[in-house]
Motif scaffolding. Structure first.
Motif, PDB file in Angstrom:
ATOM      1  N   ALA A  55      -8.620   1.664  41.468  1.00 18.28           N
ATOM      2  CA  ALA A  55      -7.160   1.629  41.517  1.00 18.28           C
ATOM      3  C   ALA A  55      -6.622   2.976  41.976  1.00 18.28           C
ATOM      4  O   ALA A  55      -7.175   4.013  41.633  1.00 18.28           O
ATOM      5  CB  ALA A  55      -6.623   1.296  40.131  1.00 18.28           C
ATOM      6  N   GLU A  56      -5.558   2.913  42.757  1.00 14.91           N
ATOM      7  CA  GLU A  56      -4.983   4.163  43.258  1.00 14.91           C
ATOM      8  C   GLU A  56      -3.892   4.700  42.351  1.00 14.91           C
ATOM      9  O   GLU A  56      -3.555   5.876  42.401  1.00 14.91           O
ATOM     10  CB  GLU A  56      -4.376   3.960  44.660  1.00 14.91           C
ATOM     11  CG  GLU A  56      -5.377   3.657  45.766  1.00 14.91           C
ATOM     12  CD  GLU A  56      -5.599   2.177  45.980  1.00 14.91           C
ATOM     13  OE1 GLU A  56      -5.109   1.373  45.158  1.00 14.91           O
ATOM     14  OE2 GLU A  56      -6.259   1.808  46.965  1.00 14.91           O
ATOM     15  N   LEU A 133     -11.675  -1.787  39.248  1.00 13.13           N
ATOM     16  CA  LEU A 133     -10.432  -1.003  39.303  1.00 13.13           C
ATOM     17  C   LEU A 133     -10.559   0.349  38.589  1.00 13.13           C
ATOM     18  O   LEU A 133      -9.798   1.276  38.855  1.00 13.13           O
ATOM     19  CB  LEU A 133      -9.267  -1.800  38.709  1.00 13.13           C
ATOM     20  CG  LEU A 133      -8.782  -3.000  39.531  1.00 13.13           C
ATOM     21  CD1 LEU A 133      -7.580  -3.655  38.865  1.00 13.13           C
ATOM     22  CD2 LEU A 133      -8.425  -2.576  40.940  1.00 13.13           C
ATOM     23  N   LYS A 217      -4.001  -1.482  42.064  1.00 17.60           N
ATOM     24  CA  LYS A 217      -4.645  -1.359  43.370  1.00 17.60           C
ATOM     25  C   LYS A 217      -3.641  -1.807  44.422  1.00 17.60           C
ATOM     26  O   LYS A 217      -3.043  -2.871  44.277  1.00 17.60           O
ATOM     27  CB  LYS A 217      -5.900  -2.248  43.385  1.00 17.60           C
ATOM     28  CG  LYS A 217      -6.626  -2.364  44.698  1.00 17.60           C
ATOM     29  CD  LYS A 217      -7.677  -1.298  44.820  1.00 17.60           C
ATOM     30  CE  LYS A 217      -8.289  -1.325  46.223  1.00 17.60           C
ATOM     31  NZ  LYS A 217      -8.653   0.038  46.626  1.00 17.60           N
TER      32      LYS A 217
END
Lengths: 389, 228
Positions: A55-56, A133, A217
């Motif tokens: 995940a960003e 994630l 994400k």
């Protein structure tokens, strides 16, 4: 006999003086290599936080700590965030710390105090199908099932520290859990933790339907900063976001400070070492003035005498490089082995550039330290040198 | 060397030190034939060692001419090359390198001659055999007697096949018996290797072993006596 063998032999005519010079330079090399290995390891771990697939964006409640424990958000928030433009996937996670872990190995039936007895073990509740994630792409063994109440997977660092493997049992919150798998993400924080089903951790910590973070994400063509801003705009004064890049930058800023400090310490050590080398070589040239006169008398060029003294200086510092590097590598490994709480977090880097940097420094100290004594020796008048008492 | 057969030709050579206060050489004239053995005698400060330094290109004269082995030492820039090829020095103190073995000490002058390591060792062994030290090649100079050290120094002086051996009081630090052995060895090698021998000494019995005795006083040649 070759000229090179002469150059290698000469520094050891006065063993004590040469040994002291080598110790001085070695200290500088130890500092460079040891700090390089540690900061390099931390940098590698930081890079892993940006790995593809994970995940960003991390979403937390405004005012809470992104690494804090406990549930402050409702788990339905994860699904709600999916409606925001640019969000591809989300998952809610619950972070907790188990401060009284007792580990029991089923194979040996022995008990020992758990990892992080002082700070506790970091446990994350997450759904098994969302592990990617958090950066877990593969599990050695199998992941837990979401409905299980006695299964966990364990980060490679804590598993090694506790000497645990797949099939062993770990006691958390007074209950035995089977380790179904281990994982390695490269992130030193994640690898030092334990993952279990979200619902199980919620029940164990009385955080039913609660989560501490939502991992987000983004879609392939979305801008992370834009999506992050959209989330905050959709929940003003309620949610805050942190991107993986932000986290990496914050850690990198800290590492940059450590790097600067390590360079300052290294330069000081090098300066002291270089003064030691200059002193050693000047003393050596003084003592060998008559001998240098003889070498000139038998036809040695000034350049060869310069090369000999300079070479001797470089031999000293390269030896210091070898000794310093060995001491640094053994020392760092020893400290990390003897202190599992530190060893669990830091995986030292063995990147070649750390050793190359130390080699270049040692070589330059040898050249700089030997240049003046070598020049002085090469310029000696043969008749005056032969008369020297 | 010129067509007169002289390997050393010195005319009106002057050298002063300390801004001209000390006149070490004051119009020195000397001729030495190839293969000759001469001794230079004179009191302390007469200019003997300065003359030897000029012949060996360890120092440059202020005035005059000096030609050694056909090379004008007032003009040539590569004095180190001249010393390497043409001159072998034997000092009063042997001046050997203490951390190197006898064999390695003898090889030292050959570093400038592009000789292979194998040939360097071969030549050094040949000379150490000639000075009867073949059984001590691996010893350090500190383990040798004064006479043995001087023999190593003689082997070192001859290793590059020089035209001239310059010996500065070679027996000065030895007892008379050992000194005689060294002198005989020098004389013997001078004949065998066909090398010119110029020896500075202040001891008359040593000087008399040469073919000619050159007496130096106040920086000039005062007297030349043939002993033949």
């Amino acid at each position: 006999m070759s000229f090179l063998s002469l150059v290698v032999k000469n520094p050891f005519r006065n063993k004590t003086r040469s040994a002291l010079a080598i110790v001085g330079i070695s200290i500088g090399i130890i500092v460079i290599v040891a700090l390089g290995m540690v900061t390099g390891g931390l940098e590698n771990s930081t890079q892993s936080t940006l790995k593809a697939g994970a995940a960003e964006i991390t979403v937390i409640q405004t005012g809470s700590n992104s690494f804090g424990s406990g549930g402050s958000l409702n788990e339905s928030l994860a699904a709600s965030l999916l409606s925001i433009n640019g969000v591809k996937d989300t998952t809610g996670i619950l972070r907790a710390t188990n401060t009284s872990t007792t580990v029991t190995a089923t194979t040996t039936n022995s008990s020992s105090s758990g990892f992080g007895a002082e700070g506790g073990v970091s446990i994350t509740g997450i759904e098994a199908n969302k592990l990617s994630l958090i950066g877990i792409d593969s599990v050695n063994g199998t992941a837990f099932t979401n409905t299980s109440t006695n299964q966990v997977i364990m980060g490679i660092t804590i598993a090694q520290s506790l000497n645990k493997t797949v099939g062993d049992t770990i006691n958390l919150y007074g209950k035995n859990f089977t380790i179904t798998g281990t994982y390695e993400t490269g992130n030193f924080i994640t690898d030092a933790g334990i993952m279990m089903p979200l619902s199980t951790l919620q029940n164990l910590t009385s955080n039913q339907n609660k989560i501490s973070d939502v991992l987000v994400k983004v879609t392939d063509n979305a801008n992370v900063t834009t999506v992050s801003q959209s989330i905050e705009n959709a929940y003003p004064n309620q949610l805050s976001t942190t991107t993986a890049a932000d986290q990496a930058n914050r850690i990198n800023q800290g590492l940059s400070f450590i790097n600067t400090a390590s360079w300052a310490i290294s330069l000081l050590a090098i300066f002291i070492g270089a003064v030691g080398v200059i002193n050693t070589m000047i003393m050596s040239v003084y003592e060998r003035t008559r001998e240098i006169g003889v070498l000139k008398a038998v036809g040695w060029r000034d350049r060869r005498i310069l090369g000999m003294i300079l070479g001797e200086s470089i031999v000293l510092t390269l030896l210091a490089f070898v000794i310093g590097t060995i001491v640094a590598v053994v020392g760092v490994e020893l400290i990390l082995t003897l202190s599992p709480s530190v060893g669990g977090i830091i995986k030292p880097s063995f990147a070649y550039d750390i050793f190359l940097r130390a080699f270049v420094v040692a070589f330059l100290v040898g050249v700089i330290g030997g240049l003046y004594p070598a020049y002085r020796a090469s310029r000696l008048s043969p008749t005056e040198a032969l008369r020297y008492e | 060397m010129n067509n007169t057969g002289n390997i050393i030709e010195i005319k009106g050579l002057k050298k002063s030190y300390d801004n001209g206060k000390i006149k070490a050489l004051n119009g020195m004239d000397l001729e030495v034939k190839k293969g000759e053995f001469i001794s230079i005698m004179g009191p302390s400060g007469s200019g003997k060692s300065s003359l030897l330094n000029m012949i060996g290109a360890l120092d440059r004269a202020d005035e005059g001419t000096i030609t050694v082995a056909g090379i004008d030492l007032m003009k040539t820039k590569k004095l180190y090359e001249f010393r390497s090829k043409e001159i072998g020095f034997v000092f009063q103190m042997h001046n050997l390198i203490p951390n190197l073995s006898v064999l390695e000490n003898v090889q030292i002058p050959m570093f400038e001659t592009k000789t292979s390591s194998k040939d360097m060792k071969k030549r050094a062994l040949e000379l150490l055999k000639a000075v009867n030290l073949e059984d001590k090649i691996n010893q350090k100079p500190t383990k040798l007697s004064g006479g043995e050290r001087q023999r190593v120094a003689i082997a070192r002086a001859l290793v590059n096949h020089p035209s001239i051996i310059l010996a500065d009081e070679p027996t000065g630090s030895l007892d008379s018996k050992t000194g005689e052995v060294i002198l005989n060895l020098l004389k013997d090698l001078h004949s065998k290797e066909n090398v010119t021998l110029v020896m500075v000494t202040h001891e008359p019995y040593v000087g008399k072993m040469a073919e000619r005795i050159v007496t130096v006083l106040d920086g000039k040649c005062q007297n030349i006596i043939s002993t033949l």
